[in-house]
Design a protein around this motif. Structure first.
Motif, PDB file in Angstrom:
ATOM      1  N   UNK A 204       0.764  -1.060  -0.031  1.00  0.00           N
ATOM      2  CA  UNK A 204       0.141   0.100   0.080  1.00  0.00           C
ATOM      3  C   UNK A 204       0.953   1.267   0.007  1.00  0.00           C
ATOM      4  N   UNK A 205       2.098   1.159   0.656  1.00  0.00           N
ATOM      5  CA  UNK A 205       2.879   2.366   0.722  1.00  0.00           C
ATOM      6  C   UNK A 205       3.623   2.634  -0.633  1.00  0.00           C
ATOM      7  N   UNK A 206       3.914   1.602  -1.467  1.00  0.00           N
ATOM      8  CA  UNK A 206       4.450   1.693  -2.805  1.00  0.00           C
ATOM      9  C   UNK A 206       3.495   1.520  -4.155  1.00  0.00           C
ATOM     10  N   UNK A 207       2.277   1.684  -3.673  1.00  0.00           N
ATOM     11  CA  UNK A 207       1.040   1.457  -4.768  1.00  0.00           C
ATOM     12  C   UNK A 207       1.377   2.223  -5.897  1.00  0.00           C
ATOM     13  N   UNK A 208       1.467   3.501  -5.892  1.00  0.00           N
ATOM     14  CA  UNK A 208       1.326   4.360  -6.954  1.00  0.00           C
ATOM     15  C   UNK A 208       2.658   3.928  -7.823  1.00  0.00           C
ATOM     16  N   UNK A 209       3.927   3.755  -7.209  1.00  0.00           N
ATOM     17  CA  UNK A 209       4.869   3.128  -7.811  1.00  0.00           C
ATOM     18  C   UNK A 209       4.654   1.809  -8.826  1.00  0.00           C
ATOM     19  N   UNK A 210       4.080   0.967  -7.897  1.00  0.00           N
ATOM     20  CA  UNK A 210       3.811  -0.375  -8.742  1.00  0.00           C
ATOM     21  C   UNK A 210       2.753  -0.144  -9.534  1.00  0.00           C
ATOM     22  N   UNK A 211       1.805   0.663  -9.374  1.00  0.00           N
ATOM     23  CA  UNK A 211       0.594   1.044 -10.458  1.00  0.00           C
ATOM     24  C   UNK A 211       1.384   1.618 -11.954  1.00  0.00           C
ATOM     25  N   UNK A 212       2.503   2.239 -11.608  1.00  0.00           N
ATOM     26  CA  UNK A 212       3.215   3.142 -12.817  1.00  0.00           C
ATOM     27  C   UNK A 212       3.917   2.058 -13.470  1.00  0.00           C
ATOM     28  N   UNK A 213       4.768   1.312 -12.723  1.00  0.00           N
ATOM     29  CA  UNK A 213       5.605   0.354 -13.558  1.00  0.00           C
ATOM     30  C   UNK A 213       4.813  -0.633 -14.243  1.00  0.00           C
ATOM     31  N   UNK A 214       3.567  -1.090 -13.595  1.00  0.00           N
ATOM     32  CA  UNK A 214       2.839  -2.062 -14.275  1.00  0.00           C
ATOM     33  C   UNK A 214       2.671  -1.558 -15.764  1.00  0.00           C
ATOM     34  N   UNK A 215       2.266  -0.567 -16.111  1.00  0.00           N
ATOM     35  CA  UNK A 215       2.068   0.155 -17.286  1.00  0.00           C
ATOM     36  C   UNK A 215       2.923  -0.455 -18.178  1.00  0.00           C
ATOM     37  N   UNK A 216       4.361  -0.851 -18.059  1.00  0.00           N
ATOM     38  CA  UNK A 216       5.254  -1.028 -19.173  1.00  0.00           C
ATOM     39  C   UNK A 216       5.957  -2.508 -18.726  1.00  0.00           C
ATOM     40  N   UNK A 217       5.854  -2.863 -17.841  1.00  0.00           N
ATOM     41  CA  UNK A 217       6.423  -4.285 -17.374  1.00  0.00           C
ATOM     42  C   UNK A 217       5.543  -4.969 -16.546  1.00  0.00           C
ATOM     43  N   UNK A 218       5.976  -6.330 -16.635  1.00  0.00           N
ATOM     44  CA  UNK A 218       5.296  -7.573 -15.529  1.00  0.00           C
ATOM     45  C   UNK A 218       5.845  -7.183 -14.432  1.00  0.00           C
ATOM     46  N   UNK A 219       5.093  -7.193 -13.260  1.00  0.00           N
ATOM     47  CA  UNK A 219       5.777  -6.915 -12.081  1.00  0.00           C
ATOM     48  C   UNK A 219       4.982  -7.933 -10.966  1.00  0.00           C
ATOM     49  N   UNK A 220       5.596  -8.221 -10.008  1.00  0.00           N
ATOM     50  CA  UNK A 220       5.406  -9.338  -9.171  1.00  0.00           C
ATOM     51  C   UNK A 220       5.996  -9.588  -7.763  1.00  0.00           C
ATOM     52  N   UNK A 221       5.668  -9.868  -6.744  1.00  0.00           N
ATOM     53  CA  UNK A 221       6.354 -10.049  -5.347  1.00  0.00           C
ATOM     54  C   UNK A 221       6.998 -11.156  -5.630  1.00  0.00           C
ATOM     55  N   UNK A 222       8.162 -11.118  -4.777  1.00  0.00           N
ATOM     56  CA  UNK A 222       9.422 -12.281  -4.706  1.00  0.00           C
ATOM     57  C   UNK A 222       9.796 -12.118  -3.427  1.00  0.00           C
ATOM     58  N   UNK A 223       9.311 -13.708  -2.842  1.00  0.00           N
ATOM     59  CA  UNK A 223       9.870 -13.616  -1.283  1.00  0.00           C
ATOM     60  C   UNK A 223      11.004 -14.305  -1.242  1.00  0.00           C
TER      61      UNK A 223
END
Length: 565
Positions: A204-223
């Motif tokens: 939630x604290x990086x939501x805007x960044x994740x939303x913007x990156x998702x426009x051009x790249x696949x993105x996912x959490x990696x534990x």
């Protein structure tokens, strides 16, 4: 008849030449850019992107309406650039639209634009001493098939005049449109991993960044939790990603986890580290008013040292600071808030703005970036190329920890002499080259058959503040735009900077390099126009009329004199 034949022959020859010239011009097309800064000459990267547009690509530009001259200049420059795009590829179709053309639908239209993230601007029109407020939409939307992308036409620059913003925005136009064309026409290919498992920032604290990156790249959490049970499989899965982002870890990394991240880099993976080496949070400080700042042990010192950097467990105090808003009293039932400069929250400007010889496309034409409790980075010597992207101002210094931090410090008057000579402290560094593994000539935490001690060509960015990528939340706990401070209503360039970092590390077609384009745009001085209004009217209107009248009088006199004899 014999006298007419040569004339007729000449006429047919001229007609033939005109027809051939037009026919050739249809297939042989050339435009000439006569501007000194070549602002209308498209880069090879833009031309390559345009060559991939095989179907109609529509551009709706909302910069239309009644607004000041500076915005007219931006409108003109936007139109001329789009004409260059269209000249290179006829599939580019653009139009300028006034969103508020229908007054009865004004409120509905405004809400629609807000919902799409196309925030309008209120500008003041000053015509002959009469001031009026107008709404301007400095946005464009690119549509290609079922995909679309937003294009910001006006860059945010705190403290800058509208004219200065327009100049910076014109420099940014080709990149903005080319990036949007690329996003709308290309399928996402690159993968970005958001590393989890060591107390990193909540989604939630990086939501805007994740939303913007998702426009051009696949993105996912990696534990990294699976490292304890199966480190080799974890590394194998991580290698499927092109970029790994570690955003503000708060728990120490195990040696096995470090080996996974180290070998990921050795095998060509790109990484962005956003690390806080000191335990100090602004949210908790606002609640308590006073906190102890002390070093945070993440067990990463040897890793960064091997790559050629060291993050010191100190805090940076900078006279060039961003403000915080504090309650200072009450008036009736409303709490009064006052803005104070907060020295532990530096306003960081790109090194390129201070020294043009150190320009990097990552930070080219960027405005100020907000840091909170940043740590100094020491650049060490090794075989890796290092570029300092961001550094504190010349009037800054390091403060050792542990140290007590109190909000009452806003009342202190900093002495410039205490900061002089201690500043220009790096807080963001780009590393490029063939890295040596931190486990070179050391016992491995876990056996790995593909272990390499000297890596392939790769890149890494280290930022000594995890809050750079952190967005605030509104009263409903929904994420705000990255870089926006709800307490002071300031918008910083954090989002643009961190997205540039991602684009630089993953950019294969050189799109990020367009950001370095310099444009020398002449802007009229409004104050000079007001001061010399009458004089300008005489020169531009009165003098030509007087010249024509004088010519008419002289011509009539000479003609009359000649034929009256």
């Amino acid at each position: 008849m014999e006298n007419k034949n040569p004339n007729l022959k000449s006429l047919f020859t001229i007609i033939f030449i005109i027809v051939v010239a037009n026919f050739a011009g249809h297939y042989l097309f050339k435009r000439f850019d006569l501007t000194e800064d070549k602002r209308y000459t498209l880069s090879q990267t833009s031309l390559t992107i345009l060559s991939e547009v095989k179907e109609p690509l529509y551009v709706d530009v909302f910069l239309e309406g009644n607004f000041p001259g500076e915005f007219k200049k931006l409108q003109t420059e936007t139109q001329q650039l789009l004409e260059e795009f269209k000249a290179s590829n006829s599939n580019i179709i653009f139009q300028f639209i006034n969103p508020l053309d229908k007054e009865e639908e004004r409120e509905k239209t405004l809400q629609q634009f807000y919902d799409r993230g196309l925030t309008p601007l209120n500008v003041t029109l000053d015509e002959k001493g009469k001031q009026t407020q107008e709404i301007v939409f400095p946005w464009a939307v690119v549509s290609y098939g079922n995909k679309s992308a937003k294009v910001p036409l006006l860059k945010n620059m705190m403290g800058a005049s509208t004219a200065q913003k327009v100049v910076s925005s014109v420099q940014h136009l080709e990149y903005a449109f080319s990036n949007a064309f690329n996003s709308a026409t290309k399928n996402r290919e690159k993968k970005v991993a958001i590393i989890k498992g060591n107390g990193e920032l909540h989604d939630l604290l990086v939501a805007d960044f994740l939303k913007s990156v998702r426009e051009n790249y696949f993105i996912g959490p990696f534990t990294l939790d699976s490292v304890a049970k199966s480190p080799e499989n974890t590394l194998k899965e991580l290698k499927k990603y092109d970029l790994a982002i570690i955003a503000k870890p708060t728990e120490a990394f195990t040696d096995s986890e470090k080996q996974v991240l180290d070998q990921y880099l050795m095998h060509g993976g790109k990484t962005i580290w956003l690390v806080d080496q000191v335990n100090m949070e602004m949210d908790s400080l606002m609640d308590t008013g006073e906190n102890l700042a002390f070093p945070r042990d993440l067990n990463l010192n040897d890793l960064f040292f091997k790559y050629g950097l060291r993050i010191k467990p100190d805090l940076i105090k900078d006279i060039m600071a961003t403000p915080i808003s504090l309650a200072t009293g009450q008036q009736g039932s409303a709490t009064q808030y006052t803005k104070f400069p907060w020295l532990y929250s530096p306003m960081i400007y790109p090194v390129a703005n201070l020294d043009p010889t150190k320009t990097s496309p990552i930070v080219s034409n960027l405005d100020g970036i907000k840091f909170e409790f940043a740590n100094p980075i020491e650049v060490l010597k090794n075989n890796i190329k290092k570029t300092v992207l961001l550094q504190s101002s010349p009037y800054s210094k390091s403060v050792g920890t542990p140290t007590q931090v109190n909000l009452k410090m806003v009342q202190d008057r900093p002495e410039q002499k205490d900061f002089t000579g201690n500043g220009n402290i790096p807080v963001a560094v780009l590393l490029e080259g063939k890295f040596n593994s931190v486990y070179q000539n050391r016992v491995l935490p876990f056996a790995e058959k593909d272990f390499i001690s000297t890596g392939k060509e790769s890149k890494m960015i280290l930022i000594s503040d995890g809050d750079v990528v952190k967005n605030q939340l509104d009263k409903n706990f929904q994420p705000l735009e990255l870089g926006f401070d709800k307490w002071t209503n300031n918008l910083y360039a954090n989002k643009e900077f961190i997205l540039n970092c991602v684009n630089y590390l993953l950019d294969d077609n050189g799109l990020i390099n367009i950001r370095s384009k310099e444009v020398d745009l002449p802007i009229l001085d409004t104050q000079k126009i007001v001061d010399n209004y009458t004089y300008s009217q005489i020169v531009t209107i009165g003098f030509p009329i007087a010249l024509v009248l004088l010519f008419g009088v002289v011509f009539t006199y000479l003609r009359k004199k000649k034929y009256s004899k």
